[in-house]
Design a protein around this motif. Structure first.
Motif, PDB file in Angstrom:
ATOM      1  N   ILE A   1       0.837  -1.370  -0.078  1.00 64.75           N
ATOM      2  CA  ILE A   1      -0.066  -0.121  -0.187  1.00 64.75           C
ATOM      3  C   ILE A   1       0.831   1.367  -0.266  1.00 64.75           C
ATOM      4  O   ILE A   1       0.635   2.177  -0.755  1.00 64.75           O
ATOM      5  CB  ILE A   1      -0.887   0.001   1.120  1.00 64.75           C
ATOM      6  N   VAL A   2       2.009   1.406   0.959  1.00 68.05           N
ATOM      7  CA  VAL A   2       2.912   2.371   0.824  1.00 68.05           C
ATOM      8  C   VAL A   2       3.407   2.961  -0.197  1.00 68.05           C
ATOM      9  O   VAL A   2       3.516   4.034  -0.851  1.00 68.05           O
ATOM     10  CB  VAL A   2       3.852   2.200   2.070  1.00 68.05           C
ATOM     11  N   ARG A   3       3.952   2.047  -1.096  1.00 68.14           N
ATOM     12  CA  ARG A   3       4.700   2.159  -2.316  1.00 68.14           C
ATOM     13  C   ARG A   3       3.904   2.539  -3.511  1.00 68.14           C
ATOM     14  O   ARG A   3       4.258   3.477  -4.316  1.00 68.14           O
ATOM     15  CB  ARG A   3       5.544   1.025  -2.715  1.00 68.14           C
ATOM     16  N   SER A   4       2.599   1.966  -3.425  1.00 70.91           N
ATOM     17  CA  SER A   4       1.656   2.558  -4.247  1.00 70.91           C
ATOM     18  C   SER A   4       1.306   4.026  -4.230  1.00 70.91           C
ATOM     19  O   SER A   4       1.004   4.720  -5.107  1.00 70.91           O
ATOM     20  CB  SER A   4       0.250   1.524  -4.212  1.00 70.91           C
ATOM     21  N   PHE A   5       1.012   4.501  -2.819  1.00 67.39           N
ATOM     22  CA  PHE A   5       0.774   5.739  -2.698  1.00 67.39           C
ATOM     23  C   PHE A   5       2.188   6.607  -3.213  1.00 67.39           C
ATOM     24  O   PHE A   5       1.693   7.564  -3.390  1.00 67.39           O
ATOM     25  CB  PHE A   5       0.689   5.716  -1.037  1.00 67.39           C
ATOM     26  N   ARG A   6       3.168   6.187  -2.927  1.00 73.09           N
ATOM     27  CA  ARG A   6       4.498   6.805  -3.489  1.00 73.09           C
ATOM     28  C   ARG A   6       4.330   7.172  -4.607  1.00 73.09           C
ATOM     29  O   ARG A   6       5.168   8.038  -5.173  1.00 73.09           O
ATOM     30  CB  ARG A   6       5.718   6.415  -2.897  1.00 73.09           C
ATOM     31  N   GLY A   7       3.466   6.366  -5.552  1.00 68.47           N
ATOM     32  CA  GLY A   7       3.335   6.369  -6.996  1.00 68.47           C
ATOM     33  C   GLY A   7       4.661   5.629  -7.788  1.00 68.47           C
ATOM     34  O   GLY A   7       5.127   5.941  -8.792  1.00 68.47           O
ATOM     35  N   ASP A   8       5.252   4.697  -6.880  1.00 67.51           N
ATOM     36  CA  ASP A   8       6.385   3.814  -7.437  1.00 67.51           C
ATOM     37  C   ASP A   8       5.993   3.011  -8.695  1.00 67.51           C
ATOM     38  O   ASP A   8       6.679   2.496  -9.550  1.00 67.51           O
ATOM     39  CB  ASP A   8       6.979   2.898  -6.521  1.00 67.51           C
ATOM     40  N   TYR A   9       4.639   2.662  -8.623  1.00 68.90           N
ATOM     41  CA  TYR A   9       4.007   1.966  -9.740  1.00 68.90           C
ATOM     42  C   TYR A   9       2.586   2.413  -9.756  1.00 68.90           C
ATOM     43  O   TYR A   9       1.911   2.969  -9.043  1.00 68.90           O
ATOM     44  CB  TYR A   9       4.142   0.670  -9.418  1.00 68.90           C
ATOM     45  N   ARG A  10       1.873   2.138 -10.903  1.00 68.59           N
ATOM     46  CA  ARG A  10       0.473   2.507 -11.119  1.00 68.59           C
ATOM     47  C   ARG A  10      -0.696   1.538 -10.638  1.00 68.59           C
ATOM     48  O   ARG A  10      -1.480   1.845 -10.378  1.00 68.59           O
ATOM     49  CB  ARG A  10       0.156   2.979 -12.394  1.00 68.59           C
TER      50      ARG A  10
END
Length: 341
Positions: A101-110
């Motif tokens: 969830i965290v990395r998705s929020f950061r925009g690391d991937y769509r």
């Protein structure tokens, strides 16, 4: 006589079929499974996959045929491979946790967890901060004071990248001590073992990781755990909580398993049954105790509701820790507004 024997044989076969048809389907009847691990050996994901696999095999609930460590991007590589190449991930369970969830929020991937099939959350694991056994820092406040006075001289490592689980844990502790996240010198490693190796080699002053990953080194006398993120002391572990040291930080990291989006519904149900049965075994209770993991069994709709609530709570934490909450808020809103509708 031959006709009578044939009739008796058919009757016996029918009776056996009837009996078998009334028995519950066991996870042991499932196909062989593979574990996809987004991090390196010795990290939290790796430890969880092997711990689960050991009990599945020992109890006869499933046969684990492979553990694949697909390292890269703080977990991104494995997640994207599961999403974009489902044909090579039949009967595959990817271990994941809060960073999905965290990395998705950061925009690391769509993508997000919605591009997979959530299967089960199995445990909740607390975080900890540790220093070498010969460190001058005897408690968490001494470490925080050193960071406050000269942050550049007190690098801290974790097994994941910036604004990931370990970094956020450090940020929450630092914020409770009156230190801003941007003042920290965080040195990310690719997995918990790499982070611990960095600490023991003297390259950093402290490490943030899961309690279970740090415990073996602590028991061997190599490191000293300064505090844990649980609300109360963990049974059998002589380590203070951060809260008991005046830092109001209570936080846990869930861990669970996800399948490719194309996985058949009957296979998802079989996986859910497998984890439900696993969670009820004494062998699994002993395994959890070994790593100081708390039980958190969620499948089906309760699991999906939990993940949605995690998005909301983690968004609040990340916004709070960002130097520019407005900028982060705009980024997250663009990427995830559709998730909360």
């Amino acid at each position: 006589m031959a006709g009578l024997r044939q009739k008796m044989f058919r009757t016996a076969v029918a009776a056996v079929a009837l009996i078998l048809g009334t028995l519950p389907v066991r996870a042991a009847d499932m196909p062989e499974i593979r574990f996809l691990i987004p991090g390196g050996k010795g990290g939290g994901w790796d430890t969880t996959a092997h711990a689960v696999g050991e009990v599945l095999t020992a109890t006869g609930l499933a046969t684990v045929v492979a553990y694949e460590n697909l390292v890269g991007g703080g977990g991104d590589r494995a997640l994207l491979d599961l999403i974009h190449h489902p044909q090579r991930h039949r009967n595959t369970l990817m271990v994941q946790s809060t960073p999905i969830i965290v990395r998705s929020f950061r925009g690391d991937y769509r993508n997000s967890w919605r591009d997979t099939r959530p299967v089960a959350i199995l445990i909740s694991a607390y975080q900890a901060i540790a220093v070498p056994a010969n460190s001058p820092y005897r408690d968490i406040n001494e470490l925080m004071q050193a960071i406050r006075l000269s942050p550049g001289d007190v690098p801290v490592t974790g097994g994941s990248t910036y604004l990931s689980l370990d970094h956020l844990t450090l940020g929450l502790v630092a914020q409770a001590a009156g230190i801003h996240l941007n003042a920290l010198r965080y040195s990310p490693a690719d997995g918990g073992k790499a982070a611990l190796d960095r600490l023991l080699s003297g390259k950093v002053k402290a490490v943030v990781s899961g309690v279970g990953e740090l415990l073996p080194a602590a028991q061997a006398g190599k490191i000293r755990i300064l505090g844990v993120t649980s609300a109360d002391p963990l049974p059998g572990l002589d380590v203070p909580t951060f809260r008991s040291q005046g830092l109001d930080v209570v936080f846990s990291n869930w861990r669970g398993f996800f399948a490719a989006s194309a996985t058949d519904e009957k296979d998802i149900q079989a996986f859910e049954a497998m984890f439900t049965e696993l969670a009820a075994t004494t062998a699994w209770a002993n395994q959890r105790s070994k790593y100081r993991w708390e039980p958190l069994l969620l499948v089906g709709d309760p699991l999906k509701r939990f993940l949605i609530e995690q998005e909301r709570s983690l968004f609040r934490i990340m916004t709070m820790l960002q130097s520019s909450p407005e900028r982060f808020g705009r980024m997250a809103s663009r990427s995830h507004a559709r998730h909360w509708r």
